[in-house]
Design an enzyme around this catalytic site. Structure first.
Site, mmCIF file in Angstrom:
data_model
loop_
_atom_site.group_PDB
_atom_site.id
_atom_site.type_symbol
_atom_site.label_atom_id
_atom_site.label_comp_id
_atom_site.label_asym_id
_atom_site.label_seq_id
_atom_site.Cartn_x
_atom_site.Cartn_y
_atom_site.Cartn_z
ATOM 1 N N HIS A 120 0.832 -1.198 0.000
ATOM 2 C CA HIS A 120 0.000 0.000 0.000
ATOM 3 C C HIS A 120 0.870 1.252 0.000
ATOM 4 C CE1 HIS A 120 -3.446 -2.561 1.885
ATOM 5 N NE2 HIS A 120 -3.277 -2.785 0.596
ATOM 6 N N ILE A 165 0.939 5.896 -0.914
ATOM 7 C CA ILE A 165 0.373 7.174 -1.341
ATOM 8 C C ILE A 165 1.441 7.855 -2.181
ATOM 9 C CG2 ILE A 165 -0.463 9.449 -0.611
ATOM 10 C CD1 ILE A 165 -1.239 8.035 2.087
ATOM 11 N N HIS A 179 -3.243 3.591 -2.592
ATOM 12 C CA HIS A 179 -3.482 2.151 -2.709
ATOM 13 C C HIS A 179 -3.711 1.604 -1.304
ATOM 14 C CE1 HIS A 179 -1.764 -2.134 -3.596
ATOM 15 N NE2 HIS A 179 -3.084 -2.118 -3.683
ATOM 16 N N HIS A 207 -9.765 -3.927 -6.650
ATOM 17 C CA HIS A 207 -9.164 -4.982 -7.465
ATOM 18 C C HIS A 207 -9.034 -6.314 -6.710
ATOM 19 C CE1 HIS A 207 -5.296 -2.581 -6.365
ATOM 20 N NE2 HIS A 207 -5.381 -3.560 -5.515
ATOM 21 N N SER A 254 5.748 0.778 -9.695
ATOM 22 C CA SER A 254 6.465 0.778 -8.423
ATOM 23 C C SER A 254 6.734 2.225 -8.034
ATOM 24 C CB SER A 254 7.789 0.028 -8.561
ATOM 25 O OG SER A 254 8.699 0.791 -9.341
ATOM 26 N N SER A 277 2.804 5.438 -13.306
ATOM 27 C CA SER A 277 1.500 4.803 -13.122
ATOM 28 C C SER A 277 0.587 5.326 -14.227
ATOM 29 C CB SER A 277 0.919 5.132 -11.744
ATOM 30 O OG SER A 277 1.737 4.633 -10.715
ATOM 31 N N HIS A 330 -3.741 -4.990 -12.223
ATOM 32 C CA HIS A 330 -3.989 -4.024 -11.147
ATOM 33 C C HIS A 330 -2.715 -3.261 -10.790
ATOM 34 C CE1 HIS A 330 -1.837 -6.707 -8.514
ATOM 35 N NE2 HIS A 330 -2.284 -6.190 -7.387
ATOM 36 N N GLY A 366 3.039 -5.710 -10.623
ATOM 37 C CA GLY A 366 3.223 -7.094 -10.192
ATOM 38 C C GLY A 366 4.632 -7.342 -9.681
ATOM 39 N N LYS A 417 5.227 5.163 1.592
ATOM 40 C CA LYS A 417 5.044 3.719 1.507
ATOM 41 C C LYS A 417 4.540 3.152 2.821
ATOM 42 C CE LYS A 417 5.771 1.215 -1.245
ATOM 43 N NZ LYS A 417 4.948 0.667 -2.353
#
Length: 394
Positions: A146, A148, A163, A254, A288, A293, A310, A313, A383
């Site tokens: 997760h 921001i 996230h 997701h 990442s 994004s 989503h 990965g 993070k």
């Protein structure tokens, strides 16, 4: 897209063996209808690959939804066209100070629309037990991957992105109902399904009805959780740049299951680490913390059950990333781009850029699933914290 088996379609190149084996297990699930679809970011999960999409006929599977029910993305376009490095740093510092991360939570219960309908919580087995804790967890980021970010878009605007999911609420619901699913499957001699961690609840049973009710509450909690975090970030940005206006907001899940019509019938579509990409659906695909994004629009590709990835990965497990990645090299990736970050310890390398797949390769692999609307470059990153030593109650 590659057909790995008669009923396994993959948009993922260089798939790890563990994820391939999980897809094989899923492909012979007794309730599977149609194909197993693997998105470009697919990697092994618990039972079903993360980045997997599959439809079940008259059944729902807690492990195919995932532990973090309702995990998803929120993105907000602001009116700002630029933001000074000093302002970005100040905003990042305030987010770290005011949005609880990792094991952190609010000290006092929070008011939120999700708690207005008390009876909805009382009508559940697990959520009602967790309601007191949930009141302190609403508006918190959590752990795992997760994050921001404050970003600059190819549309000329400053954006921010979140996230997060349903926190401990979704985890408790997922674990409880997976145990119920295991009991039912063993009762009906579905031993292989249990061994493969793909136990299911038959629609029409009281257990399935109860899980669906709780899953939907977790989805709504996750949606409101992201909105609560966004509210705090909006206040922070207004403190730094008072003339800021907030233009567009996108909020999507997701990790979920829902009834959709595919193959000419209504089925329970499970998206675990996958995003809806129906025609004109607006989605969010993050990279990442050291890469771009994307805001995307779905193309409604029925081969993927109208789904897309989503995110980028993982290409390395958390443990492997911490053990093998070079901290100085990973910091340099961020520093060279001028990204404000706090990746300053070996223990934080589980979320380093090198732990993830190349987002541009992931996007190239799904050109038939989505079209890109806006490319977003990270400016400042917050993070999640996955080590308890960083946690404190606020």
């Amino acid at each position: 897209m590659e057909k790995l088996k008669e009923n396994i379609l993959s948009w993922c190149s260089n798939m790890e063996p563990a994820a391939r084996m999980q897809a094989e297990n899923l492909s012979v699930h007794p309730c599977l209808y149609g194909n197993v679809c693997l998105m470009p970011d697919a990697h092994s999960g618990y039972g079903m690959p993360i980045g997997g999409v599959a439809a079940l006929d008259n059944a729902i599977s807690p492990n195919m939804v995932g532990v973090d029910i309702g995990c998803g993305m929120l993105a907000v376009q602001t009116s700002l066209e630029q933001m000074s490095r000093e302002k970005i740093r100040a905003a990042v510092d305030k987010i770290y100070a005011r949005v609880p991360l990792g094991f952190d939570h609010h000290q006092e219960p929070r008011e939120n629309p999700i708690f207005t309908d008390v009876q909805r919580w009382e009508d559940t087995e697990i959520c009602k037990r967790e309601m007191v804790s949930a009141r302190k967890q609403i508006g918190t980021l959590g752990g795992g991957n997760h994050f921001i970010e404050i970003q600059h878009g190819s549309d000329g605007h400053i954006w921010f992105m979140i996230h997060s999911g349903s926190r401990n609420l979704g985890k408790k619901v997922a674990e409880y109902y997976n145990k119920q699913a295991v009991k039912l499957c063993l009762m009906f001699k579905q031993d292989k399904i249990v061994k493969d961690d793909l136990a299911f609840l038959p629609i029409g049973t009281k257990e399935a009805a109860a899980y669906i009710k709780e899953m939907k509450l977790c989805l709504d909690f996750a949606y409101e959780n992201r909105k609560a975090i966004a509210k705090e970030i909006k206040e922070i940005l207004l403190e730094e740049v008072p003339q800021t206006k907030f233009l567009k907001e996108i909020n999507i899940h997701h990790n979920y299951a829902t009834i959709e019509e595919h193959y000419g019938r209504k089925l329970w579509v499970h998206r675990k680490g996958a995003t809806l990409a129906g025609i004109e659906t607006i989605g969010i695909i993050p990279g990442s913390q050291g890469s771009s994004s994307y805001i995307v629009q779905g193309l409604g590709n029925e081969e993927s059950l109208q789904s897309c990835s989503h995110g980028a990965g993982r290409c390395m497990s958390r443990a492997k990333a911490i053990k093998e990645l070079d901290l100085a090299a990973q910091r340099q990736i961020l520093d060279k781009q001028g990204i404000i970050h706090r990746m300053n310890e070996q223990a934080l390398l589980d979320e380093a850029p090198g732990a993830y797949k190349n987002i541009d390769e992931v996007m190239a692999a799904q050109k038939d699933l989505v079209s890109i609307l806006v490319k977003l470059q990270p400016l400042g990153v917050v993070k999640a914290l996955n080590d308890k030593k960083y946690a404190k109650v606020r």
